[in-house]
Write a protein that holds these residues in place. Structure first.
Motif, mmCIF file in Angstrom:
data_model
loop_
_atom_site.group_PDB
_atom_site.id
_atom_site.type_symbol
_atom_site.label_atom_id
_atom_site.label_comp_id
_atom_site.label_asym_id
_atom_site.label_seq_id
_atom_site.Cartn_x
_atom_site.Cartn_y
_atom_site.Cartn_z
ATOM 1 N N MET A 68 0.824 -1.206 0.000
ATOM 2 C CA MET A 68 0.000 0.000 0.000
ATOM 3 C C MET A 68 0.862 1.261 0.000
ATOM 4 O O MET A 68 0.540 2.249 -0.638
ATOM 5 C CB MET A 68 -0.929 0.004 1.216
ATOM 6 N N GLY A 69 2.006 1.191 0.717
ATOM 7 C CA GLY A 69 2.895 2.343 0.763
ATOM 8 C C GLY A 69 3.423 2.719 -0.598
ATOM 9 O O GLY A 69 3.493 3.906 -0.947
ATOM 10 N N HIS A 70 3.794 1.697 -1.398
ATOM 11 C CA HIS A 70 4.270 1.965 -2.754
ATOM 12 C C HIS A 70 3.179 2.608 -3.599
ATOM 13 O O HIS A 70 3.443 3.512 -4.399
ATOM 14 C CB HIS A 70 4.736 0.665 -3.420
ATOM 15 N N LEU A 71 1.930 2.151 -3.453
ATOM 16 C CA LEU A 71 0.838 2.690 -4.261
ATOM 17 C C LEU A 71 0.568 4.150 -3.915
ATOM 18 O O LEU A 71 0.309 4.964 -4.809
ATOM 19 C CB LEU A 71 -0.421 1.853 -4.062
ATOM 20 N N LEU A 72 0.645 4.485 -2.627
ATOM 21 C CA LEU A 72 0.463 5.886 -2.227
ATOM 22 C C LEU A 72 1.584 6.748 -2.795
ATOM 23 O O LEU A 72 1.352 7.868 -3.270
ATOM 24 C CB LEU A 72 0.430 5.999 -0.706
ATOM 25 N N GLU A 73 2.805 6.224 -2.750
ATOM 26 C CA GLU A 73 3.953 6.951 -3.303
ATOM 27 C C GLU A 73 3.781 7.170 -4.801
ATOM 28 O O GLU A 73 4.029 8.273 -5.314
ATOM 29 C CB GLU A 73 5.222 6.146 -3.018
ATOM 30 N N ILE A 74 3.339 6.129 -5.499
ATOM 31 C CA ILE A 74 3.113 6.230 -6.946
ATOM 32 C C ILE A 74 2.017 7.248 -7.249
ATOM 33 O O ILE A 74 2.151 8.088 -8.144
ATOM 34 C CB ILE A 74 2.742 4.841 -7.516
ATOM 35 N N GLY A 75 0.922 7.170 -6.491
ATOM 36 C CA GLY A 75 -0.193 8.086 -6.714
ATOM 37 C C GLY A 75 0.195 9.536 -6.500
ATOM 38 O O GLY A 75 -0.177 10.417 -7.287
ATOM 39 N N LYS A 76 0.946 9.806 -5.437
ATOM 40 C CA LYS A 76 1.368 11.179 -5.151
ATOM 41 C C LYS A 76 2.292 11.710 -6.241
ATOM 42 O O LYS A 76 2.147 12.857 -6.696
ATOM 43 C CB LYS A 76 2.072 11.237 -3.802
ATOM 44 N N LEU A 77 3.248 10.887 -6.661
ATOM 45 C CA LEU A 77 4.211 11.347 -7.664
ATOM 46 C C LEU A 77 3.520 11.669 -8.983
ATOM 47 O O LEU A 77 3.693 12.763 -9.539
ATOM 48 C CB LEU A 77 5.290 10.284 -7.886
ATOM 49 N N PHE A 78 2.727 10.728 -9.499
ATOM 50 C CA PHE A 78 2.152 10.941 -10.827
ATOM 51 C C PHE A 78 0.955 11.880 -10.786
ATOM 52 O O PHE A 78 0.621 12.508 -11.801
ATOM 53 C CB PHE A 78 1.827 9.596 -11.478
ATOM 54 N N GLY A 79 0.316 12.021 -9.610
ATOM 55 C CA GLY A 79 -0.682 13.069 -9.465
ATOM 56 C C GLY A 79 -0.041 14.442 -9.544
ATOM 57 O O GLY A 79 -0.576 15.361 -10.180
ATOM 58 N N LYS A 80 1.136 14.583 -8.919
ATOM 59 C CA LYS A 80 1.860 15.856 -8.987
ATOM 60 C C LYS A 80 2.302 16.149 -10.425
ATOM 61 O O LYS A 80 2.125 17.278 -10.917
ATOM 62 C CB LYS A 80 3.093 15.802 -8.068
ATOM 63 N N LEU A 81 2.841 15.134 -11.103
ATOM 64 C CA LEU A 81 3.271 15.344 -12.486
ATOM 65 C C LEU A 81 2.079 15.680 -13.380
ATOM 66 O O LEU A 81 2.202 16.477 -14.320
ATOM 67 C CB LEU A 81 3.988 14.095 -13.008
ATOM 68 N N GLY A 82 0.933 15.078 -13.106
ATOM 69 C CA GLY A 82 -0.258 15.386 -13.884
ATOM 70 C C GLY A 82 -0.702 16.826 -13.755
ATOM 71 O O GLY A 82 -1.379 17.349 -14.635
ATOM 72 N N LEU A 83 -0.296 17.488 -12.663
ATOM 73 C CA LEU A 83 -0.650 18.892 -12.445
ATOM 74 C C LEU A 83 0.376 19.868 -13.005
ATOM 75 O O LEU A 83 0.035 21.027 -13.278
ATOM 76 C CB LEU A 83 -0.826 19.170 -10.947
ATOM 77 N N VAL A 84 1.620 19.447 -13.156
ATOM 78 C CA VAL A 84 2.680 20.394 -13.534
ATOM 79 C C VAL A 84 3.375 20.039 -14.841
ATOM 80 O O VAL A 84 4.223 20.804 -15.303
ATOM 81 C CB VAL A 84 3.745 20.498 -12.414
ATOM 82 N N ALA A 85 3.028 18.898 -15.460
ATOM 83 C CA ALA A 85 3.764 18.425 -16.638
ATOM 84 C C ALA A 85 3.252 19.094 -17.908
ATOM 85 O O ALA A 85 2.501 18.506 -18.686
ATOM 86 C CB ALA A 85 3.666 16.906 -16.747
ATOM 87 N N PHE A 86 3.651 20.343 -18.118
ATOM 88 C CA PHE A 86 3.385 21.035 -19.372
ATOM 89 C C PHE A 86 4.517 20.733 -20.354
ATOM 90 O O PHE A 86 5.585 20.261 -19.971
ATOM 91 C CB PHE A 86 3.305 22.548 -19.158
ATOM 92 N N GLY A 87 4.283 21.020 -21.641
ATOM 93 C CA GLY A 87 5.374 20.991 -22.604
ATOM 94 C C GLY A 87 5.402 19.817 -23.547
ATOM 95 O O GLY A 87 6.305 19.709 -24.367
ATOM 96 N N GLY A 88 4.463 18.890 -23.455
ATOM 97 C CA GLY A 88 4.420 17.784 -24.393
ATOM 98 C C GLY A 88 5.145 16.542 -23.897
ATOM 99 O O GLY A 88 5.809 16.553 -22.851
ATOM 100 N N PRO A 89 5.044 15.417 -24.651
ATOM 101 C CA PRO A 89 5.572 14.132 -24.209
ATOM 102 C C PRO A 89 7.054 14.136 -23.851
ATOM 103 O O PRO A 89 7.459 13.519 -22.861
ATOM 104 C CB PRO A 89 5.308 13.219 -25.416
#
Length: 377
Positions: free
Chosen positions: A1-22
């Motif tokens: 569960m700890g890994h899943l929370l870590e994954i969710g936080k990281l990619f949720g953050k990237l989903g909010l700030v990842a401008f600029g294309g692939p």
């Protein structure tokens, strides 16, 4: 569960700030999962980047899924993918609500008038980038020319791209007659070609199946999505006009995360919140399935010369249909001197003065459209 929370936080953050294309998205992921968190070494990360080119779907979204799979198994794959997609989807739907309410108001419409011309510049830049990477051989140039020609005269973009892949496969086969066994490895890649729609009216189910088909055959770049949507939603179904499609693409530039969130905008515009949900599910579901099911086959596919030839030709075909769609959009958008001026101005900023941020280009187009409207009325 700890890994899943870590994954969710990281990619949720990237989903909010990842401008600029692939490319920018993947660079951010490398910094996070290789340099900061040490989830994997750089070579393994690069192997996964290469693997994303062997299956349909948006590269950066699939990279998020691969990283999540590496860190947290199948559950990590789904957590990473959903966390990366949801922020862009929510923001895009908010823009869709605004566009639906105000996009046709006379005081607002000139902004979108300028945006449509500016988006042509963004698409043109994508064509240059992808073309430089995809067209490496003389026969690639010939193949691209015929794809453009047949696409302009009405051949389905999907058929054009897959036909290009088949021709590339045949060319490779003729060059390597002893490689016949390798053709079997391409079966998983050819399955999506059988997908069909037959939708005749705007329904939630119709939206889901239409975007599912597009997501299942989306080789190349997220910008190839424009060609597929033009073929399906504008030419075949008549659900959108070309200017409306360009507006949807422009709104996708304002949000972080995957460019395929454009599907959420279109879904809402056509069928409200339910349409946004169904279109988003349809466009992204194939990526989840391909990463999950084909991951064990990736090493074999990467080592196959036949698979590489097929995908090289598919990428050439994708560039060809993008050029054809760009020409068709230009024909419909350049209806007076103002759109030509805006397109030329944004093109000079992008290519001459190196203003490479798509968001700024779209904003410049919007302001220019409104300014020219004031000057000429």
């Amino acid at each position: 569960m700890g890994h899943l929370l870590e994954i969710g936080k990281l990619f949720g953050k990237l989903g909010l700030v990842a401008f600029g294309g692939p490319a920018a998205h993947i660079g951010m992921m490398e910094e996070e999962v290789v340099n900061k968190r040490k989830w994997m070494d750089r070579q393994h990360f690069l192997d996964m980047v290469g693997a994303t080119n062997l299956i349909p779907g948006p590269n950066s979204t699939e990279m998020a899924m691969h990283c999540g799979y590496h860190r947290g198994g199948v559950a990590g794959l789904f957590v990473a993918g959903i966390s990366f997609i949801v922020p862009a989807t929510i923001l895009t739907v908010i823009l869709a609500v605004f566009y639906t309410e105000y996009g046709k108001v006379p005081a607002i419409e000139p902004f979108f008038y300028g945006i449509q011309a500016a988006v042509l510049c963004v698409i043109l830049s994508a064509v240059f980038k992808l073309g430089n990477k995809a067209i490496q051989e003389n026969h690639h140039m010939v193949l691209a020319f015929f794809v453009i020609l047949f696409s302009v005269f009405g051949l389905s973009e999907v058929i054009a791209i897959l036909s290009a892949g088949g021709i590339g496969l045949l060319f490779s086969f003729m060059s390597q007659r002893n490689s016949s066994k390798e053709g079997r490895k391409l079966l998983p890649l050819l399955i999506p070609a059988a997908a069909g729609s037959g939708v005749t009216a705007i329904t939630s189910v119709g939206l889901f199946w239409t975007f599912l088909k597009v997501g299942a055959i989306l080789f190349g770049s997220g910008y190839v999505l424009i060609a597929y949507l033009d073929a399906e939603l504008v030419e075949r179904l008549g659900w959108l006009t070309k200017p409306e499609l360009l507006d949807a693409v422009a709104m996708g530039q304002f949000t972080p995360g995957p460019v395929l969130s454009t599907a959420s905008f279109i879904g809402y515009y056509l069928h409200g919140y339910k349409g946004a949900l169904m279109a988003t599910a349809g466009i992204f579901l194939p990526s989840f399935l391909f990463v999950w099911l084909l991951n064990p086959l990736i090493p074999k596919l990467r080592s196959s010369k036949m698979a590489s030839a097929f995908l090289d030709a598919v990428n050439v075909g994708a560039v060809g249909v993008m050029i054809a769609v760009l020409l068709q959009f230009g024909r419909d958008i350049f209806t007076d001197w103002r759109t030509a001026v805006i397109a030329a101005f944004t093109g000079i900023l992008y290519f001459r003065f190196n203003l490479k941020n798509p968001i700024l280009i779209v904003l410049v187009g919007a302001v220019s459209g409104y300014g020219l409207h004031l000057l000429t009325t």
